[in-house]
Design a protein around this motif. Sequence first.
Motif, PDB file in Angstrom:
ATOM      1  N   THR A  60       0.851  -1.189   0.000  1.00  7.81           N
ATOM      2  CA  THR A  60       0.000   0.000   0.000  1.00  7.81           C
ATOM      3  C   THR A  60       0.885   1.237   0.000  1.00  7.81           C
ATOM      4  O   THR A  60       1.780   1.366   0.841  1.00  7.81           O
ATOM      5  N   LEU A  61       0.648   2.102  -0.959  1.00  2.00           N
ATOM      6  CA  LEU A  61       1.394   3.363  -1.014  1.00  2.00           C
ATOM      7  C   LEU A  61       0.410   4.472  -0.705  1.00  2.00           C
ATOM      8  O   LEU A  61      -0.637   4.576  -1.341  1.00  2.00           O
ATOM      9  N   THR A  62       0.743   5.265   0.274  1.00  3.07           N
ATOM     10  CA  THR A  62      -0.185   6.300   0.726  1.00  3.07           C
ATOM     11  C   THR A  62       0.413   7.664   0.478  1.00  3.07           C
ATOM     12  O   THR A  62       1.602   7.888   0.708  1.00  3.07           O
ATOM     13  N   LYS A  63      -0.414   8.551  -0.018  1.00  2.00           N
ATOM     14  CA  LYS A  63       0.080   9.892  -0.295  1.00  2.00           C
ATOM     15  C   LYS A  63      -0.386  10.838   0.810  1.00  2.00           C
ATOM     16  O   LYS A  63      -1.578  10.992   1.048  1.00  2.00           O
ATOM     17  N   ILE A  64       0.589  11.417   1.482  1.00  2.00           N
ATOM     18  CA  ILE A  64       0.279  12.425   2.496  1.00  2.00           C
ATOM     19  C   ILE A  64       1.014  13.687   2.101  1.00  2.00           C
ATOM     20  O   ILE A  64       2.232  13.698   2.010  1.00  2.00           O
ATOM     21  N   GLY A  65       0.276  14.732   1.840  1.00  3.05           N
ATOM     22  CA  GLY A  65       0.901  15.957   1.344  1.00  3.05           C
ATOM     23  C   GLY A  65       1.616  15.643   0.046  1.00  3.05           C
ATOM     24  O   GLY A  65       1.047  15.068  -0.873  1.00  3.05           O
ATOM     25  N   ASP A  86       3.453   1.375   4.321  1.00  2.66           N
ATOM     26  CA  ASP A  86       3.055   0.902   5.642  1.00  2.66           C
ATOM     27  C   ASP A  86       2.531   2.022   6.548  1.00  2.66           C
ATOM     28  O   ASP A  86       3.115   2.326   7.583  1.00  2.66           O
ATOM     29  N   PRO A  87       1.407   2.630   6.159  1.00  2.00           N
ATOM     30  CA  PRO A  87       0.874   3.714   6.995  1.00  2.00           C
ATOM     31  C   PRO A  87       0.260   3.180   8.294  1.00  2.00           C
ATOM     32  O   PRO A  87      -0.312   2.097   8.308  1.00  2.00           O
ATOM     33  N   THR A  88       0.434   3.925   9.359  1.00  2.00           N
ATOM     34  CA  THR A  88      -0.259   3.574  10.602  1.00  2.00           C
ATOM     35  C   THR A  88      -1.705   4.039  10.474  1.00  2.00           C
ATOM     36  O   THR A  88      -2.061   4.734   9.517  1.00  2.00           O
ATOM     37  N   ALA A  89      -2.525   3.672  11.446  1.00  3.05           N
ATOM     38  CA  ALA A  89      -3.940   4.064  11.390  1.00  3.05           C
ATOM     39  C   ALA A  89      -4.070   5.588  11.350  1.00  3.05           C
ATOM     40  O   ALA A  89      -4.922   6.133  10.650  1.00  3.05           O
ATOM     41  N   GLU A  90      -3.191   6.280  12.090  1.00  3.44           N
ATOM     42  CA  GLU A  90      -3.252   7.752  12.124  1.00  3.44           C
ATOM     43  C   GLU A  90      -2.884   8.329  10.764  1.00  3.44           C
ATOM     44  O   GLU A  90      -3.483   9.286  10.291  1.00  3.44           O
ATOM     45  N   GLU A  91      -1.842   7.743  10.149  1.00  6.24           N
ATOM     46  CA  GLU A  91      -1.416   8.248   8.844  1.00  6.24           C
ATOM     47  C   GLU A  91      -2.491   8.001   7.791  1.00  6.24           C
ATOM     48  O   GLU A  91      -2.717   8.832   6.913  1.00  6.24           O
ATOM     49  N   GLU A  92      -3.170   6.844   7.901  1.00  7.75           N
ATOM     50  CA  GLU A  92      -4.248   6.544   6.954  1.00  7.75           C
ATOM     51  C   GLU A  92      -5.348   7.595   7.074  1.00  7.75           C
ATOM     52  O   GLU A  92      -5.943   8.006   6.090  1.00  7.75           O
ATOM     53  N   GLU A  93      -5.584   7.997   8.304  1.00  4.55           N
ATOM     54  CA  GLU A  93      -6.645   8.960   8.584  1.00  4.55           C
ATOM     55  C   GLU A  93      -6.407  10.276   7.843  1.00  4.55           C
ATOM     56  O   GLU A  93      -7.349  10.922   7.411  1.00  4.55           O
ATOM     57  N   CYS A  94      -5.141  10.686   7.711  1.00  2.00           N
ATOM     58  CA  CYS A  94      -4.894  11.982   7.082  1.00  2.00           C
ATOM     59  C   CYS A  94      -4.282  11.830   5.690  1.00  2.00           C
ATOM     60  O   CYS A  94      -3.652  12.758   5.197  1.00  2.00           O
ATOM     61  N   SER A  95      -4.463  10.662   5.060  1.00  2.00           N
ATOM     62  CA  SER A  95      -3.901  10.498   3.722  1.00  2.00           C
ATOM     63  C   SER A  95      -4.843  11.095   2.685  1.00  2.00           C
ATOM     64  O   SER A  95      -6.032  11.254   2.915  1.00  2.00           O
ATOM     65  N   MET A  96      -4.263  11.446   1.525  1.00  2.00           N
ATOM     66  CA  MET A  96      -5.078  11.999   0.455  1.00  2.00           C
ATOM     67  C   MET A  96      -5.568  10.897  -0.460  1.00  2.00           C
ATOM     68  O   MET A  96      -6.667  10.951  -0.973  1.00  2.00           O
ATOM     69  N   ALA A  97      -4.741   9.908  -0.695  1.00  2.00           N
ATOM     70  CA  ALA A  97      -5.141   8.795  -1.554  1.00  2.00           C
ATOM     71  C   ALA A  97      -4.197   7.631  -1.308  1.00  2.00           C
ATOM     72  O   ALA A  97      -3.077   7.829  -0.853  1.00  2.00           O
ATOM     73  N   SER A  98      -4.682   6.421  -1.591  1.00  2.83           N
ATOM     74  CA  SER A  98      -3.832   5.244  -1.416  1.00  2.83           C
ATOM     75  C   SER A  98      -3.881   4.393  -2.665  1.00  2.83           C
ATOM     76  O   SER A  98      -4.899   4.325  -3.354  1.00  2.83           O
ATOM     77  N   LEU A  99      -2.773   3.725  -2.920  1.00  2.70           N
ATOM     78  CA  LEU A  99      -2.668   2.859  -4.079  1.00  2.70           C
ATOM     79  C   LEU A  99      -2.196   1.506  -3.559  1.00  2.70           C
ATOM     80  O   LEU A  99      -1.230   1.437  -2.808  1.00  2.70           O
ATOM     81  N   VAL A 100      -2.892   0.436  -3.937  1.00  2.00           N
ATOM     82  CA  VAL A 100      -2.449  -0.884  -3.509  1.00  2.00           C
ATOM     83  C   VAL A 100      -1.907  -1.626  -4.725  1.00  2.00           C
ATOM     84  O   VAL A 100      -2.606  -1.774  -5.732  1.00  2.00           O
TER      85      VAL A 100
END
Lengths: 254, 299
Positions: free
Chosen positions: B208-213, B219-233
């Motif tokens: 899972t690749l998560t874009k934050i800013g 490997d985003p934590t639950a908190e990071e997932e909460e503030c992500s803009m989009a995710s790619l699996v």
Amino acid sequence: MDLLSDQGLRLDGRRPDELRNIRCKMGVFNQADGSAYLEQGNTKVLATVYGPHQPRGQARNRAPHDEAFVNCQYSMAVFSTGERKNRPRGDRKSQEMSIHLRQALVSAIRTELYPRSQLDIFVEVLQADGGNYCACVNAATLALVDAGVGMREYAVACSASLANGEIPLVDISHLEESTGGPNLTVASLPISGQVALMEMSQRFHSDHLPKVLERALEGCKDIHRILDDTVRKHVEETGRASGWGQVDRAGIVL
Amino acid sequence: MVKSTSYLFFFISFGNFLSVYFIFQNDLRNDGRSKQDYRPIELELDIVTHANGSARVRLANTDILVGVKTEIDVPTSNRPEEGKIEFFVDCSANATPEFEGKGGQDLATEIGNYLGSSFASPLSFDLKPLCILKGVQCWKLYVDILILECGGNLFDAVSLAVKAALYNTMVPRVETVAMDGGNVDLQLSGDPFDCWRLDITNIPCLVTLTKIGEHLIVDPTAEEEECSMASLVVAVTESGRINSLCKTSVGSLHPQTLTDALKVGVEVGVGLNKALNEALGREEKRLQSNKPERFGFLK
């Protein structure tokens, strides 16, 4: 197949009054308010407790104003039994188990301490090998202690059966359950010796009931001792960071 | 510093976003990891005795238990030479009270479907060895995934546990197959240890690749997932092949970000596969030793 051999041993080699090996651990998960894992022989159970918190969903209307609303859910992993199960929860058997679980635990929890709140207790059977209900009650008790919920005393459950029409057996395994002997399940508050729930299947003469019941209650007391040891050890270990329990030979706290 | 004040003003409602954003300034995350670091992963095989194969993976706070059971089934008419595989995800209420009753079903279906699609090609998992008698009998693998705790990055943890459980799966050997009229007479080997193993070489791991800013993290934590803009699996095999791809969660991605993300995904995925293979080898060796210790949840 006889439940008891001529030498007086059971199918798995235990004596009639012998429990299966119990191994348990408190605080297995970080996110839940309380959690516990318990193995009773080959029966493996996980329990988590969330709350007391504000009543959610349907409980909002059902929660009484003077005590906590206790919500229980029993589920089984689909791979927990020999034959694969189709649904982990929601079938009749699971619903019945949830209700019975609630009955036993509510009698031990001091619900009056948490008015207008909800307490969630979720148990998950990971591997089933007889005595699922008993293992669930015992694991849930540990999880409640881990969550710091006020309790009158531990709720402990144990099963018993009758072999050869006269000898009571404690802590029935799946093999003994399915061989067709009677099965008496008791949830009790072992210190005061009260019975919180009792359920029986198959029949035996009522003359035998006192001794089978006594054997089951005796089992509850033994399990209570094991659970209590676990709790004490757990508290000692978790408290150790602040120096509890670390006493050197001279008896001076380090 | 006018600019940063406006940031503050704008992002403050996002809660965690603020801290995550500022800590990224030093290329480090909240927990001290760099962008492409995984949290510690624990793996144990063969912990459910009623299943043909099982594995438990704990990725920091994410806890997954997978059991694989085999059953004899009839192959579908359009694929008579192949066995079957079915994924079932169960979000246990133990993970969060929101999963109580049917609460976790949406998430469960999403994970199950995506796993199904990443296993769909014979290049990732060949179903032909599961055939017993063409068009008549085959093995069906039930891969049952139990989510016990959610600490972020469910997809990756689930795929690791599934691959490990399939590695651990023992399929009983069929000794003789005879046709008696229209009925099939199967004779399984009398020795319960006479089994064969599945080939897991090409089974992909999900990354899972998560874009934050402006940052792309794994490997985003639950908190990071909460503030992500989009995710790619991304489903990546050992050899670096991408088997399937899926953009999850709300939010949008620029095509350029997508290509960048794929590059990172392949690189991380190959490393993840390698690490898993090594861990499986070590665990297998431990289990074969005399009286291996079973930890389960007691550790």
